[in-house]
Design a protein around this motif. Structure first.
Motif, PDB file in Angstrom:
ATOM      1  N   ALA A   1       0.820  -1.216   0.000  1.00 34.90           N
ATOM      2  CA  ALA A   1       0.000   0.000   0.000  1.00 34.90           C
ATOM      3  C   ALA A   1       0.855   1.267   0.000  1.00 34.90           C
ATOM      4  O   ALA A   1       0.371   2.352  -0.341  1.00 34.90           O
ATOM      5  N   GLU A   2       2.136   1.149   0.369  1.00 38.79           N
ATOM      6  CA  GLU A   2       3.031   2.311   0.413  1.00 38.79           C
ATOM      7  C   GLU A   2       3.636   2.642  -0.953  1.00 38.79           C
ATOM      8  O   GLU A   2       4.387   3.613  -1.087  1.00 38.79           O
ATOM      9  N   THR A   3       3.321   1.841  -1.959  1.00 36.83           N
ATOM     10  CA  THR A   3       3.873   2.065  -3.304  1.00 36.83           C
ATOM     11  C   THR A   3       3.465   3.445  -3.821  1.00 36.83           C
ATOM     12  O   THR A   3       2.327   3.880  -3.628  1.00 36.83           O
ATOM     13  N   ASP A   4       4.402   4.111  -4.492  1.00 35.48           N
ATOM     14  CA  ASP A   4       4.089   5.404  -5.108  1.00 35.48           C
ATOM     15  C   ASP A   4       3.195   5.162  -6.327  1.00 35.48           C
ATOM     16  O   ASP A   4       3.668   4.793  -7.399  1.00 35.48           O
ATOM     17  N   LEU A   5       1.901   5.358  -6.161  1.00 36.79           N
ATOM     18  CA  LEU A   5       0.934   5.023  -7.218  1.00 36.79           C
ATOM     19  C   LEU A   5       1.054   5.961  -8.417  1.00 36.79           C
ATOM     20  O   LEU A   5       0.808   5.538  -9.553  1.00 36.79           O
ATOM     21  N   LEU A   6       1.421   7.198  -8.167  1.00 37.78           N
ATOM     22  CA  LEU A   6       1.548   8.148  -9.276  1.00 37.78           C
ATOM     23  C   LEU A   6       2.722   7.769 -10.180  1.00 37.78           C
ATOM     24  O   LEU A   6       2.598   7.731 -11.407  1.00 37.78           O
ATOM     25  N   GLN A   7       3.848   7.470  -9.552  1.00 37.69           N
ATOM     26  CA  GLN A   7       5.033   7.098 -10.323  1.00 37.69           C
ATOM     27  C   GLN A   7       4.836   5.775 -11.056  1.00 37.69           C
ATOM     28  O   GLN A   7       5.386   5.566 -12.134  1.00 37.69           O
TER      29      GLN A   7
ATOM     30  N   SER B   1       1.862   4.580 -12.109  1.00 35.28           N
ATOM     31  CA  SER B   1       0.506   4.563 -12.659  1.00 35.28           C
ATOM     32  C   SER B   1       0.407   3.828 -13.994  1.00 35.28           C
ATOM     33  O   SER B   1      -0.567   3.106 -14.241  1.00 35.28           O
ATOM     34  N   ASP B   2       1.403   3.974 -14.863  1.00 36.50           N
ATOM     35  CA  ASP B   2       1.363   3.281 -16.164  1.00 36.50           C
ATOM     36  C   ASP B   2       1.332   1.771 -15.967  1.00 36.50           C
ATOM     37  O   ASP B   2       0.533   1.063 -16.588  1.00 36.50           O
ATOM     38  N   ARG B   3       2.211   1.296 -15.113  1.00 44.79           N
ATOM     39  CA  ARG B   3       2.267  -0.145 -14.843  1.00 44.79           C
ATOM     40  C   ARG B   3       0.973  -0.640 -14.194  1.00 44.79           C
ATOM     41  O   ARG B   3       0.442  -1.688 -14.573  1.00 44.79           O
ATOM     42  N   ILE B   4       0.465   0.109 -13.240  1.00 41.51           N
ATOM     43  CA  ILE B   4      -0.756  -0.307 -12.524  1.00 41.51           C
ATOM     44  C   ILE B   4      -1.948  -0.368 -13.471  1.00 41.51           C
ATOM     45  O   ILE B   4      -2.723  -1.326 -13.451  1.00 41.51           O
ATOM     46  N   MET B   5      -2.084   0.643 -14.326  1.00 45.63           N
ATOM     47  CA  MET B   5      -3.190   0.649 -15.295  1.00 45.63           C
ATOM     48  C   MET B   5      -3.078  -0.533 -16.260  1.00 45.63           C
ATOM     49  O   MET B   5      -4.077  -1.195 -16.559  1.00 45.63           O
ATOM     50  N   ALA B   6      -1.857  -0.808 -16.735  1.00 42.48           N
ATOM     51  CA  ALA B   6      -1.665  -1.939 -17.652  1.00 42.48           C
ATOM     52  C   ALA B   6      -1.986  -3.256 -16.946  1.00 42.48           C
ATOM     53  O   ALA B   6      -2.595  -4.163 -17.543  1.00 42.48           O
ATOM     54  N   SER B   7      -1.581  -3.381 -15.681  1.00 49.25           N
ATOM     55  CA  SER B   7      -1.860  -4.600 -14.912  1.00 49.25           C
ATOM     56  C   SER B   7      -3.359  -4.794 -14.716  1.00 49.25           C
ATOM     57  O   SER B   7      -3.887  -5.908 -14.864  1.00 49.25           O
ATOM     58  N   LEU B   8      -4.060  -3.718 -14.364  1.00 50.04           N
ATOM     59  CA  LEU B   8      -5.515  -3.800 -14.181  1.00 50.04           C
ATOM     60  C   LEU B   8      -6.226  -4.157 -15.488  1.00 50.04           C
ATOM     61  O   LEU B   8      -7.168  -4.962 -15.500  1.00 50.04           O
ATOM     62  N   ASN B   9      -5.775  -3.568 -16.575  1.00 44.81           N
ATOM     63  CA  ASN B   9      -6.386  -3.878 -17.876  1.00 44.81           C
ATOM     64  C   ASN B   9      -6.152  -5.334 -18.265  1.00 44.81           C
ATOM     65  O   ASN B   9      -7.024  -5.984 -18.846  1.00 44.81           O
ATOM     66  N   LEU B  10      -4.941  -5.848 -17.960  1.00 45.20           N
ATOM     67  CA  LEU B  10      -4.663  -7.260 -18.222  1.00 45.20           C
ATOM     68  C   LEU B  10      -5.566  -8.146 -17.367  1.00 45.20           C
ATOM     69  O   LEU B  10      -6.146  -9.128 -17.868  1.00 45.20           O
ATOM     70  N   LEU B  11      -5.701  -7.804 -16.103  1.00 54.39           N
ATOM     71  CA  LEU B  11      -6.553  -8.593 -15.204  1.00 54.39           C
ATOM     72  C   LEU B  11      -8.008  -8.550 -15.666  1.00 54.39           C
ATOM     73  O   LEU B  11      -8.707  -9.579 -15.679  1.00 54.39           O
ATOM     74  N   ARG B  12      -8.469  -7.377 -16.070  1.00 55.21           N
ATOM     75  CA  ARG B  12      -9.840  -7.248 -16.574  1.00 55.21           C
ATOM     76  C   ARG B  12     -10.045  -8.128 -17.810  1.00 55.21           C
ATOM     77  O   ARG B  12     -11.043  -8.821 -17.943  1.00 55.21           O
ATOM     78  N   TYR B  13      -9.058  -8.118 -18.701  1.00 53.66           N
ATOM     79  CA  TYR B  13      -9.129  -8.938 -19.920  1.00 53.66           C
ATOM     80  C   TYR B  13      -9.217 -10.431 -19.566  1.00 53.66           C
ATOM     81  O   TYR B  13     -10.022 -11.176 -20.132  1.00 53.66           O
ATOM     82  N   LEU B  14      -8.362 -10.877 -18.618  1.00 53.66           N
ATOM     83  CA  LEU B  14      -8.341 -12.292 -18.235  1.00 53.66           C
ATOM     84  C   LEU B  14      -9.677 -12.718 -17.622  1.00 53.66           C
ATOM     85  O   LEU B  14     -10.179 -13.813 -17.900  1.00 53.66           O
TER      86      LEU B  14
END
Length: 597
Positions: free
Chosen positions: A460-466, A468-481
């Motif tokens: 939870a301490e991860t810098d989400l702004l820095q 953000s590209d990776r997190i969005m791509a990961s969420l999109n991959l998870l949504r696709y799966l």
């Protein structure tokens, strides 16, 4: 007066044997001769030099006049009778003086200038220098090496023309010098060829000096040199220089196919003399330059065996590509990208076997591409680096892609690059769904890969702004799966690992979003409350967010930055909500189906 002084010194020396000349005599001769030149007594000086009675004196002392004559030629660049007289004097001195002394004198003159004068003096003295070396009775190889080394050291100080316009204007004279240098070197190459069967040390030494010169030239200027389009190749002086240098290599017994395909092997067919041990870095640059000239520019490529497979050529060029990509100069970096592209375009998609990744350069090159993509200040090269990484991925077989994805996810340390890799993983899973299932992108292998994707490095301490590209791509991959793979089919293995994914990724992401949004909202409120006071002071201010200080900027700009961050968090939150909604729908649907059974 100056002429009388010179005649007096000559009269004194005429009665002496050559061995009896004193250092004082040399100094007086040089001073008087220089005065004659400066005062314009050229014709009288020419007569003194031509006089047969002065032959021994001129042979021994005359080389001292070379410097003053050359300086006059550099000052007077207009074609007139005076300039012709200076050239005649230079020719006479080269013809009559001791060649050993002349050689050292000429090289000292070549070493003196800087800037644009470097090319001027080289172009002026190359022909005399060639003549002097050819007159030497012995140690010619050493003299050739000394001359070529001196010339190369001076030429390496000149800027290499980059654009077509710079090549054509040739302000610093590098292109002219390269052309002249080839003509200077040719007689010595021909001399070696004539005596090729001669096994004496002198001929071997000459070969070594020529070989060193060729490799030095491949590094400078050819490593950084840009070339004109193929349609203008005939008018490209640097391309002609490159072709001649490669021709010299073949002529002295080192054809480039033999050189290229044995570079880096433990057991070599040819010797690098002491070159490799003493100048290994230079050799690597030279070999990379040679590979580019042959495989990208196509210079003398017809000498290559036709039986070489594309993967074999790529393998040898990967090490050279790595050399280019380690540099930061635009002209050199671009060559690395071109060399890689030329090799990859010969390979069919999905055909490059994963075993190639066991070769060090096949992993270090994509890592270097990542550095180009993220650190290079030139946008065109960053885009080209990205395109080359995608092309490289396309050529690998499935296991190779899988291995490379794992490597780059572990080493790139860049959110944008990781997002790019995650998108490629998604593409491979999609292909596996649409065609024959691929074991590397389904089941246990895929789950192992997803462990590197669906997690937050610092919870939870991860810098989400820095990130953000990776997190969005990961969420999109998870949504696709979740959409593509039903819980009953579970082709990807996702549903078996859902609990772990929720604990390692989704729940920490929820917590992190709440913390980040609260922090930024508080900061915005604080900025707005202080905005009036800041506006009155009209000062720039700074703000610290997540232990990072936003650079000094006007308050309204800072608010925009903070609102932009909140927008990013809202975007992540909306995709996260959709993912959780899909999980709920899918699991509920599966439970209902089981109840109906």
């Amino acid at each position: 007066m100056a002429v009388e002084e010179l005649l007096s010194i000559i009269k004194k020396c005429q009665i002496l044997d050559e061995d009896d000349f004193k250092e004082e005599d040399f100094g007086l001769f040089q001073l008087a001769g220089q005065k004659c030149i400066e005062e314009g007594h050229i014709n009288q000086l020419l007569e003194i030099i031509k006089n047969e009675n002065n032959k021994v004196i001129i042979k021994t002392m005359g080389w001292n006049l070379i410097g003053p004559v050359v300086r006059c030629l550099l000052r007077n660049d207009k074609e007139n009778d005076e300039r012709k007289s200076y050239f005649l004097m230079l020719d006479l001195l080269v013809k009559l003086c001791n060649p050993k002394e002349l050689l050292l004198g000429l090289l000292e003159l070549i070493e003196e200038p800087s800037g644009k004068q470097i090319s001027q003096i080289i172009l002026l003295l190359l022909q005399p220098l060639q003549t002097v070396i050819q007159k030497l009775p012995n140690n010619k190889a050493y003299s050739v090496g000394l001359a070529l080394s001196t010339l190369w050291n001076q030429l390496s100080l000149l800027p290499v023309p980059y654009s077509k316009e710079q090549i054509q204007t040739d302000d610093y004279g590098l292109c002219q010098c390269c052309k002249a240098l080839i003509e200077f070197t040719k007689p010595f190459v021909e001399e070696f060829i004539v005596n090729k069967e001669n096994k004496e040390d002198e001929n071997k030494k000459l070969k070594d000096e020529l070989l060193k010169f060729c490799f030095k030239s491949l590094k400078c200027p050819l490593l950084a040199a840009q070339f004109l389009e193929q349609s203008e190749a005939g008018n490209d002086p640097l391309r002609c220089f490159a072709s001649e240098i490669i021709g010299f290599l073949s002529a002295i017994g080192h054809p480039f196919p033999k050189i290229i395909f044995n570079h880096g092997r433990k057991k070599r067919i040819w010797n690098y003399l002491e070159f490799e041990e003493e100048e290994d870095k230079q050799l690597a640059d030279s070999m990379a330059s040679l590979a580019y000239l042959v495989f990208v520019q196509g210079i003398r490529i017809d000498q290559l065996p036709m039986v070489l497979s594309p993967s074999y050529i790529l393998q040898f060029n990967m090490g050279h590509t790595e050399v280019f990509l380690q540099r930061t100069e635009e002209s050199i970096l671009s060559k690395g990208l071109e060399l890689l592209e030329s090799g990859l375009l010969r390979i069919e998609d999905n055909s490059l076997l994963y075993q190639y990744l066991e070769i060090k350069s096949f992993l270090t090159v994509p890592q270097s591409l990542v550095k180009v993509m993220t650190l290079c200040p030139i946008e065109t090269l960053r885009k080209k680096g990205l395109a080359m990484l995608q092309l490289y991925i396309n050529k690998l077989d499935s296991q190779g892609k899988y291995t490379l994805f794992r490597c780059l996810l572990n080493t790139s340390n860049h959110s944008g690059v990781e997002a790019f890799i995650i998108q490629n993983i998604k593409n491979q899973i999609d292909i596996s769904f649409k065609k024959t299932p691929n074991k590397w992108f389904t089941g246990p292998q895929l789950i192992s890969l997803l462990d590197l994707v669906l997690f937050l490095s610092e919870g939870a301490e991860t810098d989400l702004l820095q990130n953000s590209d990776r997190i969005m791509a990961s969420l999109n991959l998870l949504r696709y799966l979740i959409i593509k793979d039903n819980e009953n089919d579970n082709q990807t293995g996702l549903w078996t690992e859902l609990g772990k994914i929720e604990n390692n990724f989704l729940k920490p992401l929820h917590t992190g979003l709440n913390m980040s949004k609260a922090h930024y909202e508080a900061e915005i409120k604080n900025r707005q409350e202080n905005n009036q006071a800041v506006q009155k002071s009209k000062d720039l201010c700074s703000v610290t967010v997540g232990r990072e200080e936003i650079p000094n900027m006007p308050p309204e700009m800072q608010l925009k930055v903070l609102h932009s961050a909140l927008f990013t968090f809202d975007l992540i939150e909306s995709v996260l909500a959709r993912v959780e909604e899909l999980i709920e729908i899918k699991t509920k649907s599966t439970s209902e189906c089981k109840m109906l059974e």
